[in-house]
Design an enzyme around this catalytic site. Structure first.
Site, PDB file in Angstrom:
ATOM      1  N   ARG A  98       3.230  -4.493  16.749  1.00 47.93           N
ATOM      2  CA  ARG A  98       1.848  -4.010  16.610  1.00 47.93           C
ATOM      3  C   ARG A  98       0.887  -5.089  17.105  1.00 47.93           C
ATOM      4  NH1 ARG A  98       1.838  -2.856  10.344  1.00 47.93           N
ATOM      5  NH2 ARG A  98       2.671  -4.966  10.476  1.00 47.93           N
ATOM      6  N   SER A 122       0.832  -1.221   0.000  1.00 53.74           N
ATOM      7  CA  SER A 122       0.000   0.000   0.000  1.00 53.74           C
ATOM      8  C   SER A 122       0.861   1.264   0.000  1.00 53.74           C
ATOM      9  CB  SER A 122      -0.970  -0.001   1.182  1.00 53.74           C
ATOM     10  OG  SER A 122      -0.286  -0.213   2.387  1.00 53.74           O
ATOM     11  N   ASP A 159      -2.086  -8.360  11.793  1.00 53.14           N
ATOM     12  CA  ASP A 159      -3.447  -8.782  11.462  1.00 53.14           C
ATOM     13  C   ASP A 159      -3.959  -9.921  12.341  1.00 53.14           C
ATOM     14  OD1 ASP A 159      -3.773  -6.951   9.358  1.00 53.14           O
ATOM     15  OD2 ASP A 159      -2.563  -8.214   8.058  1.00 53.14           O
ATOM     16  N   HIS A 193      -1.986  -8.846   1.985  1.00 50.94           N
ATOM     17  CA  HIS A 193      -1.650  -7.575   2.651  1.00 50.94           C
ATOM     18  C   HIS A 193      -2.778  -7.268   3.651  1.00 50.94           C
ATOM     19  CE1 HIS A 193       0.264  -3.823   3.316  1.00 50.94           C
ATOM     20  NE2 HIS A 193      -0.159  -3.132   2.275  1.00 50.94           N
ATOM     21  N   HIS A 205       5.842 -12.597   7.596  1.00 50.03           N
ATOM     22  CA  HIS A 205       6.041 -11.205   7.170  1.00 50.03           C
ATOM     23  C   HIS A 205       7.221 -11.134   6.210  1.00 50.03           C
ATOM     24  CE1 HIS A 205       6.552  -6.849   7.332  1.00 50.03           C
ATOM     25  NE2 HIS A 205       5.273  -6.842   7.683  1.00 50.03           N
TER      26      HIS A 205
HETATM   27  C1  LIG Z   1       3.122 -11.815   4.631  1.00 51.93           C
HETATM   28  C2  LIG Z   1       3.576 -12.776   3.540  1.00 51.93           C
HETATM   29  C3  LIG Z   1       2.819 -12.456   2.247  1.00 51.93           C
HETATM   30  C4  LIG Z   1       5.085 -12.560   3.301  1.00 51.93           C
HETATM   31  O1  LIG Z   1       5.442 -13.324   2.185  1.00 51.93           O
HETATM   32  P1  LIG Z   1       6.970 -13.701   1.879  1.00 51.93           P
HETATM   33  O2  LIG Z   1       7.843 -12.546   2.123  1.00 51.93           O
HETATM   34  O3  LIG Z   1       7.002 -14.346   0.530  1.00 51.93           O
HETATM   35  O4  LIG Z   1       7.234 -14.763   3.041  1.00 51.93           O
HETATM   36  P2  LIG Z   1       8.339 -15.915   3.075  1.00 51.93           P
HETATM   37  O5  LIG Z   1       9.572 -15.504   2.359  1.00 51.93           O
HETATM   38  O6  LIG Z   1       8.458 -16.337   4.499  1.00 51.93           O
HETATM   39  O7  LIG Z   1       7.637 -17.065   2.223  1.00 51.93           O
HETATM   40  C5  LIG Z   1       8.287 -18.290   1.948  1.00 51.93           C
HETATM   41  C6  LIG Z   1       7.246 -19.391   1.772  1.00 51.93           C
HETATM   42  O8  LIG Z   1       6.537 -19.543   3.018  1.00 51.93           O
HETATM   43  C7  LIG Z   1       5.153 -19.443   2.793  1.00 51.93           C
HETATM   44  N1  LIG Z   1       4.506 -18.768   3.911  1.00 51.93           N
HETATM   45  C8  LIG Z   1       4.794 -17.530   4.401  1.00 51.93           C
HETATM   46  N2  LIG Z   1       3.916 -17.207   5.378  1.00 51.93           N
HETATM   47  C9  LIG Z   1       3.076 -18.264   5.495  1.00 51.93           C
HETATM   48  C10 LIG Z   1       1.944 -18.516   6.295  1.00 51.93           C
HETATM   49  N3  LIG Z   1       1.478 -17.610   7.146  1.00 51.93           N
HETATM   50  N4  LIG Z   1       1.304 -19.692   6.155  1.00 51.93           N
HETATM   51  C11 LIG Z   1       1.765 -20.617   5.271  1.00 51.93           C
HETATM   52  N5  LIG Z   1       2.812 -20.440   4.459  1.00 51.93           N
HETATM   53  C12 LIG Z   1       3.455 -19.258   4.576  1.00 51.93           C
HETATM   54  C13 LIG Z   1       5.034 -18.560   1.550  1.00 51.93           C
HETATM   55  O9  LIG Z   1       3.761 -18.724   0.930  1.00 51.93           O
HETATM   56  C14 LIG Z   1       6.182 -19.076   0.708  1.00 51.93           C
HETATM   57  O10 LIG Z   1       5.776 -20.277   0.137  1.00 51.93           O
HETATM   58  P3  LIG Z   1       6.241 -20.677  -1.362  1.00 51.93           P
HETATM   59  O11 LIG Z   1       7.732 -20.821  -1.256  1.00 51.93           O
HETATM   60  O12 LIG Z   1       5.521 -21.955  -1.631  1.00 51.93           O
HETATM   61  O13 LIG Z   1       5.824 -19.557  -2.250  1.00 51.93           O
HETATM   62  C15 LIG Z   1       3.330 -14.244   3.963  1.00 51.93           C
HETATM   63  O14 LIG Z   1       3.991 -14.492   5.179  1.00 51.93           O
HETATM   64  C16 LIG Z   1       1.861 -14.598   4.088  1.00 51.93           C
HETATM   65  O15 LIG Z   1       1.219 -14.980   3.079  1.00 51.93           O
HETATM   66  N6  LIG Z   1       1.268 -14.497   5.340  1.00 51.93           N
HETATM   67  C17 LIG Z   1      -0.144 -14.727   5.525  1.00 51.93           C
HETATM   68  C18 LIG Z   1      -0.942 -13.519   5.108  1.00 51.93           C
HETATM   69  C19 LIG Z   1      -0.752 -12.361   6.066  1.00 51.93           C
HETATM   70  O16 LIG Z   1      -0.852 -12.517   7.260  1.00 51.93           O
HETATM   71  N7  LIG Z   1      -0.537 -11.173   5.515  1.00 51.93           N
HETATM   72  C20 LIG Z   1      -0.420  -9.951   6.277  1.00 51.93           C
HETATM   73  C21 LIG Z   1       0.965  -9.448   6.259  1.00 51.93           C
HETATM   74  S1  LIG Z   1       1.172  -8.053   7.312  1.00 51.93           S
END
Ligand SMILES: CC(C)(COP(=O)(O)OP(=O)(O)OC[C@H]1O[C@@H](n2cnc3c(N)ncnc32)[C@H](O)[C@@H]1OP(=O)(O)O)[C@@H](O)C(=O)NCCC(=O)NCCS
Length: 434
Positions: free
Chosen positions: A325, A239, A371, A269, A316
């Site tokens: 937070r 964002s 979140d 997000h 994250h």
């Molecule tokens: C926030 C987020 C998008 C960050 O993504 P990122 O920087 O790519 O995170 P990572 O590098 O740790 O990801 C590596 C792997 O772990 C997975 N992973 C990360 N968080 C995960 C979670 N909460 N549950 C399951 N798998 C997760 C990713 O999907 C990725 O899988 P892939 O290799 O098959 O694509 C991710 O942690 C997520 O999807 N979290 C859940 C949604 C969420 O809470 N979002 C709010 C963020 S403030």
């Protein structure tokens, strides 16, 4: 000194630092970039500048150099309330100075004058199908107001580059106070029988939002806490980055914020707070009245992962520990709703999920983010329509991103234009022979 005068002084003090870095050190290397970073969503590539907040992977966010507890502590509080004025926080983010009560109240009064929603926005919202997502309505409402932009007017009149920040600030001061009004209108129209509550001229940003939403105290403090916590998380998140990117084309605050909100609406997000609540509800449904146990929570988490889904509220892109937070909201829950059953389940997930995610072995950060905790507080105070939660996030996020784009214009940051490569070029860099 007014907000604008203070900001002018700060901008004039700051400009030579940016100019010097560019002129004298422009070719100094910041870092090297790997193929993983290039393919992996620019993760960790240092290519943005902001002085408004900084996110340390292990410490979490600092707003203008202050941690969350320090921020809450230092800012003027609304009489009889535990949390600071959002208006004072806005001053703090914009200028880097902690405002006095008098300065804060000046912004409170300024915001009151500017918070009424134009009738045409109401008409547009009412013309949308009733099943439209509240984030779509929120973003459309912001975009519809673009015709009000003073930046556009002054740009068309041929203002100087060094003046860009002034009409940007004016646009921001016009737009920000309308966001709670817009959100409350959407909420009452969609979920409260289309019965609306007029603004209370005695109330501040957070207080009037609670009032217009129809929620009694201490929801005003919940709103203040929520907006401040969600305001800024440095520049690289979707964002903030989108708002900055669109503004870099000299698009005005309305265009830029609306675009940023569309990014916030994604499930990875801002929408994750809605997903957390929906996950919790499905879990409780599955329990069918059984008392939740760590074993049952563990099983439900594995079911989610085995179905190829993410656990919302965990992980994250930058943080590598529990989000402060999350902790700030947890503290609020411990003080205000310690025995609430849903809070107990959230706590159980907090105890179990990091272990499950570690065993699952994919995520780089198994800890909860902002979140994971925010929905339970809203639910407790009666805001149970979870598809509205991202709108709340949006109001908060606007405080940070609008401060950032005002500074973008003050420091004359240019149009953003990273360079792309083809896959064949990357293969060549890697030394792969075709
Ligand atoms: C926030 C987020 C998008 C960050 O993504 P990122 O920087 O790519 O995170 P990572 O590098 O740790 O990801 C590596 C792997 O772990 C997975 N992973 C990360 N968080 C995960 C979670 N909460 N549950 C399951 N798998 C997760 C990713 O999907 C990725 O899988 P892939 O290799 O098959 O694509 C991710 O942690 C997520 O999807 N979290 C859940 C949604 C969420 O809470 N979002 C709010 C963020 S403030």
């Amino acid at each position: 000194m007014s907000l604008k005068e203070t900001l002018l002084r700060k901008i004039e003090e700051h400009r030579p630092r940016t100019t010097r870095l560019l002129k004298e050190y422009g070719s100094t290397k910041v870092q090297e970039t790997t193929i993983e970073q290039v393919i992996g969503g620019a993760r960790g590539i240092r290519s943005l500048v902001t002085d408004i907040s900084y996110l340390d992977p292990f410490e979490g966010i600092r707003f203008r150099g202050k941690t969350i507890p320090e921020t809450f502590e230092c800012l003027p509080k609304v009489p009889g309330c535990d949390y600071p004025y959002v208006e004072g926080f806005f001053w703090f983010l914009m200028t880097g100075d902690v405002p006095t009560l008098e300065e804060t109240l000046e912004v409170v009064e300024e915001f009151k004058k500017r918070r009424a929603l134009p009738q045409y926005v109401v008409d547009i919202l009412r013309a949308m199908p009733t099943d439209t997502h509240p984030m779509t309505m929120f973003s459309a409402g912001i975009l519809a107001m673009q015709r009000e932009s003073l930046f556009v007017k002054r740009y068309n009149e041929g203002m100087k580059k060094t003046e860009y920040w002034e009409p940007m600030l004016e646009d921001v001061l016009n737009l920000l106070p309308k966001l709670p009004t817009l959100a409350a209108y959407i909420y009452r129209m969609k979920y409260k029988a289309d019965i609306h509550i007029p603004a209370d001229p005695n109330l501040d940003f957070g207080g009037n939002f609670a009032h217009q939403m129809g929620f009694a105290k201490p929801y005003d403090d919940v709103a203040r806490m929520y907006f401040i916590l969600h305001s800024d998380h440095e520049s690289g998140n979707v964002s903030a980055h989108t708002t900055h990117l669109v503004a870099s084309a000299l698009s005005d605050a309305y265009y830029s914020l609306s675009a940023g909100m569309n990014g916030l609406a994604g499930p990875l997000h801002g929408l994750a707070n809605q997903e957390v609540l929906s996950w919790m509800m499905k879990f409780q449904e599955k329990l069918g009245g059984q008392e939740p146990t760590q074993e049952l929570v563990k099983q439900a988490l594995w079911d989610t992962l085995n179905a190829g889904q993410v656990i919302p509220g965990y992980g994250h892109a930058v943080l590598r520990k529990t989000d402060p937070r999350y902790m700030a909201q947890r503290e609020f829950c411990l003080n205000n709703l310690p025995d609430y059953p849903l809070f107990k389940v959230i706590n159980m997930v907090f105890e179990v999920a990091p272990g499950v995610l570690t065993e699952h072995g994919k995520t780089k950060n198994p800890w909860p983010n902002v979140d994971a905790q925010s929905g339970v507080i809203q639910w407790y105070y009666g805001l149970t329509e979870w598809d509205f939660y991202t709108v709340l996030f949006g109001i908060g996020r606007a405080i940070g991103v609008l401060s950032n784009i005002t500074w973008d214009r003050a420091l004359a940051y240019p149009i953003e234009r990273p360079k792309s490569l083809t896959t064949a070029m990357l293969e060549e860099v890697a030394g792969i022979k075709s």
